[in-house]
Design a protein around this motif. Structure first.
Motif, mmCIF file in Angstrom:
data_model
loop_
_atom_site.group_PDB
_atom_site.id
_atom_site.type_symbol
_atom_site.label_atom_id
_atom_site.label_comp_id
_atom_site.label_asym_id
_atom_site.label_seq_id
_atom_site.Cartn_x
_atom_site.Cartn_y
_atom_site.Cartn_z
ATOM 1 N N ILE A 237 39.254 32.322 39.499
ATOM 2 C CA ILE A 237 38.432 31.452 38.644
ATOM 3 C C ILE A 237 37.561 30.526 39.480
ATOM 4 C CG2 ILE A 237 38.527 29.547 36.993
ATOM 5 C CD1 ILE A 237 40.946 30.903 35.712
ATOM 6 N N GLU A 238 38.152 29.910 40.481
ATOM 7 C CA GLU A 238 37.410 28.913 41.261
ATOM 8 C C GLU A 238 36.332 29.523 42.143
ATOM 9 O OE1 GLU A 238 40.859 25.452 41.509
ATOM 10 O OE2 GLU A 238 40.662 26.884 43.164
ATOM 11 N N ALA B 225 34.527 32.219 41.192
ATOM 12 C CA ALA B 225 33.632 33.023 40.363
ATOM 13 C C ALA B 225 32.217 32.443 40.313
ATOM 14 C CB ALA B 225 34.197 33.133 38.949
ATOM 15 N N ASP B 226 31.221 33.324 40.427
ATOM 16 C CA ASP B 226 29.844 32.944 40.150
ATOM 17 C C ASP B 226 29.329 33.635 38.891
ATOM 18 O OD1 ASP B 226 29.238 35.581 40.883
ATOM 19 O OD2 ASP B 226 28.442 35.036 42.835
ATOM 20 N N THR B 227 30.228 34.368 38.238
ATOM 21 C CA THR B 227 29.890 35.122 37.032
ATOM 22 C C THR B 227 31.118 35.216 36.143
ATOM 23 O OG1 THR B 227 28.265 36.507 38.200
ATOM 24 C CG2 THR B 227 29.165 37.396 36.160
ATOM 25 N N PHE B 228 30.948 35.068 34.854
ATOM 26 C CA PHE B 228 31.992 35.470 33.919
ATOM 27 C C PHE B 228 31.349 35.889 32.607
ATOM 28 C CE2 PHE B 228 31.680 30.925 32.871
ATOM 29 C CZ PHE B 228 31.812 30.900 31.492
ATOM 30 N N PHE B 229 32.147 36.508 31.765
ATOM 31 C CA PHE B 229 31.674 37.014 30.482
ATOM 32 C C PHE B 229 32.525 36.387 29.386
ATOM 33 C CE2 PHE B 229 30.788 39.962 33.854
ATOM 34 C CZ PHE B 229 29.450 40.290 33.647
ATOM 35 N N ILE B 230 31.896 36.095 28.267
ATOM 36 C CA ILE B 230 32.586 35.351 27.211
ATOM 37 C C ILE B 230 32.350 36.001 25.858
ATOM 38 C CG2 ILE B 230 30.622 33.733 27.086
ATOM 39 C CD1 ILE B 230 32.683 31.550 26.262
ATOM 40 N N ALA B 231 33.421 36.155 25.100
ATOM 41 C CA ALA B 231 33.353 36.633 23.721
ATOM 42 C C ALA B 231 33.671 35.462 22.802
ATOM 43 C CB ALA B 231 34.347 37.769 23.490
ATOM 44 N N GLY C 250 35.556 28.261 17.224
ATOM 45 C CA GLY C 250 36.210 27.708 18.417
ATOM 46 C C GLY C 250 36.954 28.710 19.263
ATOM 47 N N ARG C 251 37.366 29.835 18.706
ATOM 48 C CA ARG C 251 38.130 30.797 19.487
ATOM 49 C C ARG C 251 37.200 31.599 20.407
ATOM 50 N NH1 ARG C 251 41.649 33.402 14.667
ATOM 51 N NH2 ARG C 251 39.784 32.753 13.504
ATOM 52 N N VAL C 252 37.593 31.714 21.685
ATOM 53 C CA VAL C 252 36.790 32.410 22.684
ATOM 54 C C VAL C 252 37.689 33.254 23.574
ATOM 55 C CG1 VAL C 252 34.951 30.677 22.729
ATOM 56 C CG2 VAL C 252 36.886 30.451 24.302
ATOM 57 N N GLY C 253 37.085 34.231 24.227
ATOM 58 C CA GLY C 253 37.774 35.030 25.229
ATOM 59 C C GLY C 253 36.925 35.115 26.483
ATOM 60 N N LEU C 254 37.526 34.927 27.659
ATOM 61 C CA LEU C 254 36.799 34.979 28.926
ATOM 62 C C LEU C 254 37.282 36.145 29.770
ATOM 63 C CD1 LEU C 254 36.105 32.068 28.001
ATOM 64 C CD2 LEU C 254 36.302 31.368 30.410
ATOM 65 N N PHE C 255 36.332 36.791 30.443
ATOM 66 C CA PHE C 255 36.619 37.816 31.442
ATOM 67 C C PHE C 255 35.996 37.327 32.740
ATOM 68 C CE2 PHE C 255 35.756 41.565 33.957
ATOM 69 C CZ PHE C 255 36.845 42.403 33.730
ATOM 70 N N VAL C 256 36.844 36.976 33.713
ATOM 71 C CA VAL C 256 36.379 36.389 34.971
ATOM 72 C C VAL C 256 36.643 37.400 36.084
ATOM 73 C CG1 VAL C 256 36.476 34.398 36.494
ATOM 74 C CG2 VAL C 256 37.066 34.123 34.069
ATOM 75 N N PRO C 257 35.593 38.065 36.600
ATOM 76 C CA PRO C 257 35.800 39.139 37.569
ATOM 77 C C PRO C 257 35.852 38.660 39.007
ATOM 78 C CG PRO C 257 33.484 39.044 36.985
ATOM 79 C CD PRO C 257 34.176 37.941 36.205
ATOM 80 N N ILE D 149 40.530 37.957 35.727
ATOM 81 C CA ILE D 149 41.340 37.111 34.856
ATOM 82 C C ILE D 149 40.791 37.279 33.444
ATOM 83 C CG2 ILE D 149 42.125 34.774 34.356
ATOM 84 C CD1 ILE D 149 43.098 36.074 37.042
ATOM 85 N N VAL D 150 41.667 37.629 32.532
ATOM 86 C CA VAL D 150 41.274 37.862 31.143
ATOM 87 C C VAL D 150 42.074 36.885 30.293
ATOM 88 C CG1 VAL D 150 40.931 39.619 29.368
ATOM 89 C CG2 VAL D 150 41.072 40.300 31.771
#
Length: 304
Positions: A177-178, A180-186, A241-248, A256-257
């Protein structure tokens, strides 16, 4: 005469109003969002090796997961449909639903050319290894904040993914996580998701390493910079308010999902701590997974 349905739902319009988006701009933006994919978007999707989807689990929580394959695993037989000939990664492990009529958010992204296009729609058909999406909204995004990377050639066979339950205190979770320069969010809107202007969204976020921060209380925060003013993700956060993150981790293929709850902080004093930010988004993780081999090893970012 039947009134035309707005392309924005109540949550999106509330954030637009708070951000001072003009009515004139909103009227002009109607032409940016289409009910079908233009030919260039269809061609773009069909040449991709990586796609990100926002899907819901049985509790209605959004998760963001990739689908991977060689060029051709995505097919657009008609302007209003997209076929995905691979199962999304972690589909069964996270219990993600693919029932007919379910809302789905799609982000197609090419890290080499820094192009990305969005598609929000509904599942028309799903079976093992196949899914057909019918388009509700199709629109492009600018290349802003996308870090350039070159993908290896697409694999003919899906990778075997290993996952384990994680915690924000785990060193490996924090490392990914720390750095990361990119992540994806649902994200998702509240209430009944009937496609169109109320559904599930998948989006990309980028910045310098560390822009996704871990706070002392175990929450995550990231700055929201100037963008297309649609506020699809923030509108969903305002609505539900509910979200999901995909941090590659592109250097190892790990990710990290997580799923959790997001909120928007408009405090000007706090915003000043993030150079160029217009808002700050906080996320309280509810469930965290550490996945291995969920992405091809793409490597470090390219020189611009």
């Amino acid at each position: 005469m039947q009134q035309r349905r707005s392309i924005f739902h109540d949550g999106e319009r509330a954030v637009q109003a708070r951000a001072g988006v003009s009515g004139e701009w909103l009227n002009r933006s109607e032409s940016f969002v289409r009910s079908e994919m233009p030919q260039q978007h269809r061609n773009f999707f069909e040449n991709l090796q990586m796609l990100f989807l926002g899907l819901l689990d049985s509790d209605g929580r959004p998760w963001c997961v990739p689908a991977l394959g060689p060029p051709g695993f995505l097919v657009s037989p008609t302007p209003d449909t997209l076929e995905i000939h691979r199962d999304p990664m972690l589909l069964s492990e996270l219990g993600l639903g693919r029932s007919v009529g379910a809302s789905v958010g799609i982000l197609g992204i090419d890290l080499t050319s820094r192009r990305r296009n969005r598609l929000n729609g509904r599942i028309q058909h799903a079976s093992p290894g196949e899914m057909t999406i019918v388009v509700d909204q199709s629109y492009g995004n600018c290349p802003q904040y996308i870090q350039t990377r070159h993908l290896p050639s697409g694999q003919d066979k899906p990778a075997v993914v290993a996952r384990r339950r994680g915690s924000i205190t785990d060193p490996e979770v924090r490392r990914i996580i720390e750095a990361a320069d990119t992540f994806f969010i649902a994200s998702r809107a509240a209430g009944s998701l009937d496609g169109g202007s109320a559904g599930v969204d998948a989006s990309h976020r980028g910045g310098n390493p560390g822009f996704l921060g871990i706070n002392g209380n175990g929450t995550l925060s990231f700055p929201d910079f100037s963008g297309n003013r649609f506020f699809n993700t923030l509108g969903n956060i305002e609505s539900d308010g509910r979200v999901g993150l995909f941090v590659p981790d592109f250097e190892t293929g790990e990710a990290i999902v997580l799923t959790g709850r997001g909120s928007i902080d408009w405090d000007p004093e706090r915003i000043k701590t993030f150079e160029g930010a217009e808002r700050v988004i906080d996320v309280v993780p509810v469930e965290i997974w550490h996945a291995d081999a969920v992405l091809p090893v793409i490597g470090t970012k390219s020189e611009q």
